[in-house]
Design a protein around this motif. Structure first.
Motif, PDB file in Angstrom:
ATOM      1  N   ALA A 192      40.317  34.449  46.812  1.00 38.78           N
ATOM      2  CA  ALA A 192      41.376  34.920  45.912  1.00 38.78           C
ATOM      3  C   ALA A 192      41.015  34.642  44.456  1.00 38.78           C
ATOM      4  N   ALA A 193      40.424  33.471  44.185  1.00 41.61           N
ATOM      5  CA  ALA A 193      40.023  33.161  42.810  1.00 41.61           C
ATOM      6  C   ALA A 193      38.919  34.110  42.339  1.00 41.61           C
ATOM      7  N   LEU A 194      37.977  34.403  43.212  1.00 44.99           N
ATOM      8  CA  LEU A 194      36.916  35.345  42.860  1.00 44.99           C
ATOM      9  C   LEU A 194      37.480  36.745  42.610  1.00 44.99           C
ATOM     10  N   ALA A 195      38.395  37.177  43.469  1.00 45.05           N
ATOM     11  CA  ALA A 195      39.012  38.493  43.292  1.00 45.05           C
ATOM     12  C   ALA A 195      39.821  38.548  42.003  1.00 45.05           C
ATOM     13  N   ALA A 196      40.531  37.467  41.680  1.00 39.43           N
ATOM     14  CA  ALA A 196      41.313  37.436  40.438  1.00 39.43           C
ATOM     15  C   ALA A 196      40.388  37.469  39.226  1.00 39.43           C
ATOM     16  N   GLY A 197      39.273  36.771  39.306  1.00 37.25           N
ATOM     17  CA  GLY A 197      38.319  36.781  38.197  1.00 37.25           C
ATOM     18  C   GLY A 197      37.672  38.130  37.988  1.00 37.25           C
ATOM     19  N   LEU A 198      37.512  38.872  39.066  1.00 33.97           N
ATOM     20  CA  LEU A 198      36.913  40.208  38.970  1.00 33.97           C
ATOM     21  C   LEU A 198      37.942  41.293  38.637  1.00 33.97           C
ATOM     22  N   GLY A 199      39.195  40.910  38.552  1.00 31.14           N
ATOM     23  CA  GLY A 199      40.232  41.847  38.130  1.00 31.14           C
ATOM     24  C   GLY A 199      40.920  42.581  39.252  1.00 31.14           C
ATOM     25  N   ALA A 200      40.858  42.087  40.480  1.00 28.60           N
ATOM     26  CA  ALA A 200      41.490  42.769  41.610  1.00 28.60           C
ATOM     27  C   ALA A 200      43.014  42.728  41.522  1.00 28.60           C
ATOM     28  N   ASP A 217      44.783  42.684  38.614  1.00 29.62           N
ATOM     29  CA  ASP A 217      45.236  43.062  37.275  1.00 29.62           C
ATOM     30  C   ASP A 217      46.418  44.023  37.301  1.00 29.62           C
ATOM     31  N   ALA A 218      46.613  44.735  38.388  1.00 28.56           N
ATOM     32  CA  ALA A 218      47.764  45.633  38.488  1.00 28.56           C
ATOM     33  C   ALA A 218      49.063  44.828  38.541  1.00 28.56           C
ATOM     34  N   LEU A 219      49.008  43.635  39.142  1.00 26.35           N
ATOM     35  CA  LEU A 219      50.199  42.783  39.222  1.00 26.35           C
ATOM     36  C   LEU A 219      50.342  41.923  37.973  1.00 26.35           C
ATOM     37  N   LEU A 220      49.301  41.200  37.652  1.00 24.97           N
ATOM     38  CA  LEU A 220      49.278  40.310  36.495  1.00 24.97           C
ATOM     39  C   LEU A 220      47.918  40.459  35.820  1.00 24.97           C
ATOM     40  N   ALA A 221      47.870  40.315  34.547  1.00 29.66           N
ATOM     41  CA  ALA A 221      46.589  40.406  33.833  1.00 29.66           C
ATOM     42  C   ALA A 221      45.903  39.046  33.896  1.00 29.66           C
ATOM     43  N   LEU A 222      45.305  38.738  35.060  1.00 29.56           N
ATOM     44  CA  LEU A 222      44.693  37.422  35.259  1.00 29.56           C
ATOM     45  C   LEU A 222      43.262  37.353  34.743  1.00 29.56           C
ATOM     46  N   SER A 223      42.521  38.445  34.794  1.00 29.48           N
ATOM     47  CA  SER A 223      41.115  38.376  34.426  1.00 29.48           C
ATOM     48  C   SER A 223      40.913  38.195  32.932  1.00 29.48           C
ATOM     49  N   GLY A 224      41.893  38.528  32.119  1.00 31.57           N
ATOM     50  CA  GLY A 224      41.763  38.371  30.675  1.00 31.57           C
ATOM     51  C   GLY A 224      42.175  36.998  30.178  1.00 31.57           C
ATOM     52  N   ARG A 225      42.820  36.210  31.023  1.00 30.69           N
ATOM     53  CA  ARG A 225      43.278  34.877  30.616  1.00 30.69           C
ATOM     54  C   ARG A 225      42.151  33.861  30.736  1.00 30.69           C
ATOM     55  N   PRO A 226      42.201  32.776  29.976  1.00 34.72           N
ATOM     56  CA  PRO A 226      41.180  31.727  30.120  1.00 34.72           C
ATOM     57  C   PRO A 226      41.303  31.038  31.480  1.00 34.72           C
TER      58      PRO A 226
END
Length: 190
Positions: free
Chosen positions: A18-26, A28-37
């Motif tokens: 899940a962390a890898l998917a969030a880092g790759l932007g999977a 982003d439709a729900l939350l903009a996680l990949s752009g955050r530090p």
């Protein structure tokens, strides 16, 4: 214990995925996680203000990693001693010869279809593991009594370990094996 380890490993694998998917932007439709530090800015401020935080966190991570590696080494050691006992060559040779006699004697007991024997453990804590397959109409208590009174005791005397612990596991023989044994045409695989 194995179930707890498997569940923990699966949970950690899912968290990592899940962390890898969030880092790759999977997500982003729900939350903009990949752009955050990666770390929260408040945690970054705390770590930069406290000079002890990062070295302590690294030390704790090292201790946890070392404990995990030691646990893995002990598990591998136990697995190795299960298959290759830590005994001298003379004892291993005696054990092999006595195992053949024990297997033959166990197969000769009424109701026993097959028997497998293995000497395991360490030099200080050896044990004998025995698997016995019996016919459906055999009385397990009688087979167990006969094994303990005769063949197992002769095995212990043959290898010179009168107090050797023995673990006997019983299982019912499969219908196919019973039919092959009764017809006399069955071949044993080794």
């Amino acid at each position: 214990m194995r179930i707890a380890i498997a569940v923990t490993g699966a949970a950690l694998l899912l968290c990592g995925g899940a962390a890898l998917a969030a880092g790759l932007g999977a997500f982003d439709a729900l939350l903009a996680l990949s752009g955050r530090p990666l770390l929260d800015p408040a945690l970054l401020r705390f770590a930069s203000d406290s000079g002890w935080f990062l070295p302590v966190a690294a030390g704790v991570a090292e201790i946890v990693a070392l404990a995990g590696q030691l646990w893995l080494v002990f598990q591998c050691r136990a697995l190795i001693h299960r298959w290759w006992p830590d005994l001298d060559a003379q004892t291993r040779a005696l054990a092999r010869a006595a195992a053949d006699d024990l297997t033959r004697d166990a197969r000769g007991l009424p109701g026993v279809q097959d028997a497998r024997v293995r000497l395991t453990g360490t030099a200080t804590r050896p044990r004998l593991r025995m698997r016995v397959a019996f016919a459906g109409d055999a009385l397990v208590s009688e087979v167990y009594g006969e094994l303990g009174a005769g063949p197992v005791e002769r095995y212990r005397q043959a290898i010179g370990m009168p107090d050797l612990p023995v673990v006997v596991r019983f299982r019912a023989a499969s219908k196919r094996r019973q039919a092959a044994t009764e017809s006399g045409g069955g071949k044993r695989r080794r």
